[in-house]
Design a protein around this motif. Structure first.
Motif, PDB file in Angstrom:
ATOM      1  N   ALA A   8       0.541  -1.078  -0.086  1.00 47.81           N
ATOM      2  CA  ALA A   8       0.057   0.075  -0.041  1.00 47.81           C
ATOM      3  C   ALA A   8       1.047   1.294  -0.191  1.00 47.81           C
ATOM      4  CB  ALA A   8      -0.873   0.065   1.127  1.00 47.81           C
ATOM      5  N   VAL A   9       2.040   1.369   0.692  1.00 44.73           N
ATOM      6  CA  VAL A   9       2.795   2.427   0.770  1.00 44.73           C
ATOM      7  C   VAL A   9       3.573   2.542  -0.544  1.00 44.73           C
ATOM      8  CG1 VAL A   9       5.015   3.288   1.710  1.00 44.73           C
ATOM      9  CG2 VAL A   9       3.401   2.353   3.086  1.00 44.73           C
ATOM     10  N   LYS A  10       3.934   1.496  -1.194  1.00 44.37           N
ATOM     11  CA  LYS A  10       4.421   1.959  -2.661  1.00 44.37           C
ATOM     12  C   LYS A  10       3.557   2.157  -3.705  1.00 44.37           C
ATOM     13  CE  LYS A  10       7.757  -2.115  -2.409  1.00 44.37           C
ATOM     14  NZ  LYS A  10       8.288  -3.170  -2.878  1.00 44.37           N
ATOM     15  N   SER A  11       2.120   1.911  -3.560  1.00 44.16           N
ATOM     16  CA  SER A  11       1.183   2.431  -4.381  1.00 44.16           C
ATOM     17  C   SER A  11       1.036   4.126  -4.036  1.00 44.16           C
ATOM     18  CB  SER A  11      -0.136   1.745  -4.074  1.00 44.16           C
ATOM     19  OG  SER A  11      -0.214   0.259  -4.751  1.00 44.16           O
ATOM     20  N   ALA A  12       0.981   4.252  -2.676  1.00 45.06           N
ATOM     21  CA  ALA A  12       0.652   5.785  -2.450  1.00 45.06           C
ATOM     22  C   ALA A  12       2.143   6.549  -2.828  1.00 45.06           C
ATOM     23  CB  ALA A  12       0.857   5.757  -0.913  1.00 45.06           C
ATOM     24  N   ASP A  13       3.201   6.161  -2.876  1.00 44.16           N
ATOM     25  CA  ASP A  13       4.402   6.725  -3.173  1.00 44.16           C
ATOM     26  C   ASP A  13       4.347   6.887  -4.951  1.00 44.16           C
ATOM     27  OD1 ASP A  13       5.441   7.008  -0.660  1.00 44.16           O
ATOM     28  OD2 ASP A  13       6.785   5.431  -1.239  1.00 44.16           O
ATOM     29  N   ALA A  14       3.756   5.959  -5.345  1.00 47.23           N
ATOM     30  CA  ALA A  14       3.714   6.015  -7.070  1.00 47.23           C
ATOM     31  C   ALA A  14       2.509   6.845  -7.510  1.00 47.23           C
ATOM     32  CB  ALA A  14       3.607   4.421  -7.553  1.00 47.23           C
ATOM     33  N   TYR A  15       1.479   6.765  -6.777  1.00 45.27           N
ATOM     34  CA  TYR A  15       0.332   7.471  -7.316  1.00 45.27           C
ATOM     35  C   TYR A  15      -0.333   8.393  -6.257  1.00 45.27           C
ATOM     36  CZ  TYR A  15       0.877   3.544 -10.355  1.00 45.27           C
ATOM     37  OH  TYR A  15       1.207   2.545 -11.377  1.00 45.27           O
ATOM     38  N   PRO A  16       0.539   9.384  -5.698  1.00 44.89           N
ATOM     39  CA  PRO A  16       0.120  10.313  -4.567  1.00 44.89           C
ATOM     40  C   PRO A  16      -1.252  10.971  -4.718  1.00 44.89           C
ATOM     41  CG  PRO A  16       1.835  11.280  -5.507  1.00 44.89           C
ATOM     42  CD  PRO A  16       1.820   9.919  -6.269  1.00 44.89           C
ATOM     43  N   GLU A  17      -1.777  11.321  -6.029  1.00 46.24           N
ATOM     44  CA  GLU A  17      -2.617  12.263  -6.633  1.00 46.24           C
ATOM     45  C   GLU A  17      -3.904  11.532  -7.048  1.00 46.24           C
ATOM     46  OE1 GLU A  17      -1.460  15.442  -8.967  1.00 46.24           O
ATOM     47  OE2 GLU A  17      -0.275  16.332  -7.486  1.00 46.24           O
ATOM     48  N   LYS A  18      -3.579  10.261  -7.134  1.00 43.96           N
ATOM     49  CA  LYS A  18      -4.957   9.306  -7.738  1.00 43.96           C
ATOM     50  C   LYS A  18      -5.852   8.977  -6.561  1.00 43.96           C
ATOM     51  CE  LYS A  18      -5.514   5.144 -10.243  1.00 43.96           C
ATOM     52  NZ  LYS A  18      -4.954   3.648 -11.089  1.00 43.96           N
ATOM     53  N   ILE A  19      -6.939   8.977  -6.958  1.00 35.25           N
ATOM     54  CA  ILE A  19      -8.121   8.651  -5.955  1.00 35.25           C
ATOM     55  C   ILE A  19      -7.942   7.033  -5.519  1.00 35.25           C
ATOM     56  CG2 ILE A  19     -10.364   8.050  -5.435  1.00 35.25           C
ATOM     57  CD1 ILE A  19      -9.882  10.890  -5.511  1.00 35.25           C
ATOM     58  N   ALA A  20      -7.552   6.792  -4.270  1.00 31.54           N
ATOM     59  CA  ALA A  20      -7.315   5.611  -3.576  1.00 31.54           C
ATOM     60  C   ALA A  20      -8.691   4.731  -3.208  1.00 31.54           C
ATOM     61  CB  ALA A  20      -6.567   5.471  -2.409  1.00 31.54           C
ATOM     62  N   VAL A  21      -9.622   5.599  -2.653  1.00 33.13           N
ATOM     63  CA  VAL A  21     -10.883   4.830  -2.189  1.00 33.13           C
ATOM     64  C   VAL A  21     -12.108   5.830  -2.208  1.00 33.13           C
ATOM     65  CG1 VAL A  21     -10.199   5.203   0.082  1.00 33.13           C
ATOM     66  CG2 VAL A  21     -12.105   3.600  -0.527  1.00 33.13           C
ATOM     67  N   LYS A  22     -13.202   5.594  -2.602  1.00 29.67           N
ATOM     68  CA  LYS A  22     -14.297   6.889  -2.328  1.00 29.67           C
ATOM     69  C   LYS A  22     -15.664   5.901  -2.043  1.00 29.67           C
ATOM     70  CE  LYS A  22     -15.463   7.015  -7.062  1.00 29.67           C
ATOM     71  NZ  LYS A  22     -15.604   8.069  -8.305  1.00 29.67           N
ATOM     72  N   ASP A  23     -16.488   6.801  -1.679  1.00 30.58           N
ATOM     73  CA  ASP A  23     -17.746   6.172  -1.367  1.00 30.58           C
ATOM     74  C   ASP A  23     -18.863   7.155  -1.991  1.00 30.58           C
ATOM     75  OD1 ASP A  23     -18.095   8.127   0.519  1.00 30.58           O
ATOM     76  OD2 ASP A  23     -17.953   7.060   2.209  1.00 30.58           O
ATOM     77  N   GLU A  24     -20.081   7.036  -1.303  1.00 28.13           N
ATOM     78  CA  GLU A  24     -21.253   8.128  -1.867  1.00 28.13           C
ATOM     79  C   GLU A  24     -20.912   9.620  -1.785  1.00 28.13           C
ATOM     80  OE1 GLU A  24     -21.564   5.278  -0.326  1.00 28.13           O
ATOM     81  OE2 GLU A  24     -23.480   4.420  -1.075  1.00 28.13           O
ATOM     82  N   ASN A  25     -20.037   9.780  -0.509  1.00 27.87           N
ATOM     83  CA  ASN A  25     -19.888  11.078  -0.062  1.00 27.87           C
ATOM     84  C   ASN A  25     -18.669  11.887   0.068  1.00 27.87           C
ATOM     85  OD1 ASN A  25     -22.797  11.498   0.505  1.00 27.87           O
ATOM     86  ND2 ASN A  25     -22.587   9.875   2.228  1.00 27.87           N
ATOM     87  N   ARG A  26     -17.336  10.739  -0.041  1.00 31.13           N
ATOM     88  CA  ARG A  26     -16.173  11.136   0.203  1.00 31.13           C
ATOM     89  C   ARG A  26     -15.252  10.280  -0.755  1.00 31.13           C
ATOM     90  NH1 ARG A  26     -15.378   8.582   5.993  1.00 31.13           N
ATOM     91  NH2 ARG A  26     -16.704   7.049   4.906  1.00 31.13           N
ATOM     92  N   ALA A  27     -14.159  11.131  -0.773  1.00 32.48           N
ATOM     93  CA  ALA A  27     -12.933  10.329  -1.600  1.00 32.48           C
ATOM     94  C   ALA A  27     -11.510  10.977  -1.156  1.00 32.48           C
ATOM     95  CB  ALA A  27     -13.067  10.968  -3.117  1.00 32.48           C
ATOM     96  N   PHE A  28     -10.660   9.989  -1.091  1.00 31.82           N
ATOM     97  CA  PHE A  28      -9.140  10.356  -0.612  1.00 31.82           C
ATOM     98  C   PHE A  28      -8.428   9.695  -1.605  1.00 31.82           C
ATOM     99  CE2 PHE A  28     -11.719   9.232   3.396  1.00 31.82           C
ATOM    100  CZ  PHE A  28     -11.611  10.756   3.964  1.00 31.82           C
ATOM    101  N   ASP A  29      -7.449  10.771  -1.967  1.00 31.84           N
ATOM    102  CA  ASP A  29      -6.566  10.094  -2.925  1.00 31.84           C
ATOM    103  C   ASP A  29      -5.112   9.577  -2.167  1.00 31.84           C
ATOM    104  OD1 ASP A  29      -4.416  12.030  -1.578  1.00 31.84           O
ATOM    105  OD2 ASP A  29      -4.967  13.597  -3.074  1.00 31.84           O
ATOM    106  N   TYR A  30      -4.302   9.113  -2.680  1.00 33.50           N
ATOM    107  CA  TYR A  30      -3.454   7.963  -2.225  1.00 33.50           C
ATOM    108  C   TYR A  30      -2.627   8.793  -1.017  1.00 33.50           C
ATOM    109  CZ  TYR A  30      -4.016   3.490  -4.495  1.00 33.50           C
ATOM    110  OH  TYR A  30      -4.386   2.286  -4.901  1.00 33.50           O
ATOM    111  N   LYS A  31      -2.227  10.118  -1.514  1.00 29.34           N
ATOM    112  CA  LYS A  31      -1.503  10.550  -0.263  1.00 29.34           C
ATOM    113  C   LYS A  31      -2.270  10.919   0.991  1.00 29.34           C
ATOM    114  CE  LYS A  31       0.904  15.082   0.437  1.00 29.34           C
ATOM    115  NZ  LYS A  31       1.443  16.427  -0.241  1.00 29.34           N
ATOM    116  N   GLU A  32      -3.624  11.358   0.926  1.00 28.82           N
ATOM    117  CA  GLU A  32      -4.614  11.441   2.045  1.00 28.82           C
ATOM    118  C   GLU A  32      -4.822  10.265   2.685  1.00 28.82           C
ATOM    119  OE1 GLU A  32      -7.276  15.225   0.777  1.00 28.82           O
ATOM    120  OE2 GLU A  32      -7.552  13.135  -0.269  1.00 28.82           O
ATOM    121  N   PHE A  33      -5.007   9.138   1.783  1.00 30.93           N
ATOM    122  CA  PHE A  33      -5.328   7.646   2.273  1.00 30.93           C
ATOM    123  C   PHE A  33      -4.174   6.929   3.174  1.00 30.93           C
ATOM    124  CE2 PHE A  33      -4.827   3.054   1.590  1.00 30.93           C
ATOM    125  CZ  PHE A  33      -6.227   2.667   2.124  1.00 30.93           C
TER     126      PHE A  33
END
Length: 493
Positions: A8-33
């Motif tokens: 998971a840390v490697k994914s965050a390092d590679a794609y910091p601004e990509k959305i990692a997870v979201k639901d109907e109301n929220r979304a976190f990019d990899y850096k936030e996640f």
């Protein structure tokens, strides 16, 4: 192999601004996640938790499941997911058996159990913890053979057993799923099935590719299709019951599945006729895997380019497991012969938590005895016959309920079936069938008996057929044959 936290840390390092997870109301990019997951791991460390301590998770489908996976992995702890559909008494047994240090989840669900241990409620308390520890981090030294989760079986025969799964087990399953689902770096994973179980195994695929995951709080067939279309979901896990509800819904529109590449239909068996119907209506988007909690998802794998031609098979042997089919003495049988399916390899659990006897009964010389009967054809495809404990012995002859169910499901008006063996003074056991109509056309006992007469040997035909509105199911959607047998006693009295 690595650990889930490292991936998971490697994914965050590679794609910091990509959305990692979201639901109907929220979304976190990899850096936030990853910052949120690290904050939680720091919080666990501040509570003086030690490597191997267990944390319970009791909540409905929420994106917190996914960030807690990473937080627990980084902290070297063991997660214990508690299925929110179970009874509080069942939760209490698991809480005590696992020896939890903390439980995290929805207030209503946790308060119904009233556990005597520290609690962190999702919502204000949970977010306050993340806010307090944001910017901090803690990482324990974790190896691939360390435990990541204790996942409890559905408990259809007595108390549930805690299956011990290591990081190696989980990653072997993720790599297998990535292969059979044909995952690539542009995919979006959707979660409508419970993240306490099957869908959670698919969630770990995201850390291999840096994918976006979308979490749905509930499954309503019509709304679900709209969400898939809007969110451009391409890969997901659904149990056969969910697939049937989706494709049989009056407003089903296959065009809304345009972005869907693969749906892993697993968790329970699906009749060949129902699978054919799904393929005809939705297209070649289904893959199948066969596994157990004890060997997650991928003992066998059936890719989508093969499934239409092999409706009665669950696929070839998975990448990270060896499989044999053996007789009652543990000796391998020839192709075409029915025996118990046993498996060995990186996919197979380490054993049952606090249950040496069950571990010894199930794991023998490293081989997992699944309790499933099946056979292998000349091309290496495995065919599941039935659960060993569900075989009906009538007049000294074995009858496999699934074979009878396949025939009953040929009727276009049948939604689902359950065939059981009940005591019989003359034959020892006799065959009884329960059938749920789908409402599209009339279903009569006479029609069903006629189908069986036309397709089965005489001794396999049901002695009685009952048409009912529903069948008893576990919280994971599996038909409970043991409960059906109990209900049958009530019906005939």
């Amino acid at each position: 192999m690595e650990t889930l936290g490292q991936l998971a840390v490697k994914s965050a390092d590679a794609y910091p601004e990509k959305i990692a997870v979201k639901d109907e109301n929220r979304a976190f990019d990899y850096k936030e996640f990853i910052a949120r997951a690290r904050a939680l791991s720091a919080y666990f460390h501040d509570l003086n938790f030690e490597k191997g301590d267990r944390i319970g998770i009791l909540m409905s489908n929420r994106l917190e499941h996914i960030e807690l996976d990473v937080a627990v992995a980084l902290a070297g702890l063991i997660k214990v997911p508690l299925n929110y559909r179970l009874h509080p008494k069942e939760h209490q047994y698991m809480i005590e058996d696992a020896g939890l240090r903390l439980i995290i989840g929805d207030q209503g669900l946790i308060d119904a159990v009233n556990p005597d241990l520290p609690i962190l409620y999702i919502g204000g308390d949970y977010e306050a913890v993340i806010g307090k520890y944001l910017g901090q981090a803690f990482s324990e030294q974790v190896g691939e053979d360390d435990l990541f989760a204790i996942m409890y079986t559905s408990g259809t025969t007595g108390n549930p057993k805690g299956v011990m799964l290591s990081h190696r087990n989980i990653i072997a399953g993720a790599l297998s799923l990535a292969q059979v689902c044909e995952v690539d770096y542009e995919d979006i994973i959707g979660h409508a099935a419970p993240l306490t179980h099957g869908s959670n195994f698919l969630s770990h695929v995201a850390w291999l590719y840096g994918l976006t995951q979308v979490v749905y709080s509930k499954f309503e067939p019509e709304e679900f299709l709209d969400h898939l279309e809007k969110d451009k979901v391409s890969v997901m896990f659904l149990v056969p019951t969910m697939v049937n509800l989706m494709i049989q819904h009056p407003s089903f529109d296959a065009a809304k599945l345009a972005t869907v590449k693969s749906i892993n239909m697993a968790g329970s068996a699906i009749a060949a006729s129902k699978l054919q119907q799904a393929l005809d209506k939705a297209g070649d988007i289904f893959i199948q895997t066969y596994g157990q909690v004890e060997a997650p998802m991928c003992i066998t794998m059936m890719p989508r380019n093969e499934i239409r031609n092999r409706l009665d098979s669950c696929g070839r042997i998975g990448t990270f497991v060896d499989v044999k089919i053996v007789d009652g003495d543990g000796k391998q049988v020839a192709d075409g012969e029915v025996g118990e399916i046993i498996a060995k390899g990186s996919l197979v659990m380490k054993g049952y938590w606090n249950n040496e006897k069950a571990t010894a009964d199930t794991l023998k010389d490293g081989w997992l005895y699944t309790g499933d009967l099946g056979w292998r054809d000349a091309k290496g495809f495995v065919h599941i016959v039935d659960r060993k404990k569900d075989v009906i012995i009538s007049g000294g002859v074995n009858i496999y309920p699934r074979e009878v169910e396949e025939v009953l499901n040929l009727h276009k008006g049948v939604k689902e079936t359950c065939v059981i063996g009940v005591p019989d003074d003359k034959w020892g056991e006799c065959v009884v069938a329960y059938v749920v109509p789908n409402g599209t056309e009339e279903v009569t006992v006479e029609q069903l008996i006629g189908l069986c007469k036309d397709n089965l040997a005489s001794f396999k035909k049901p002695k009685e057929v009952f048409i009912v509105e529903e069948l008893p199911k576990s919280s994971y959607g599996k038909i409970l044959k043991r409960e059906m047998k109990q209900k049958h006693v009530e019906v005939i009295q």
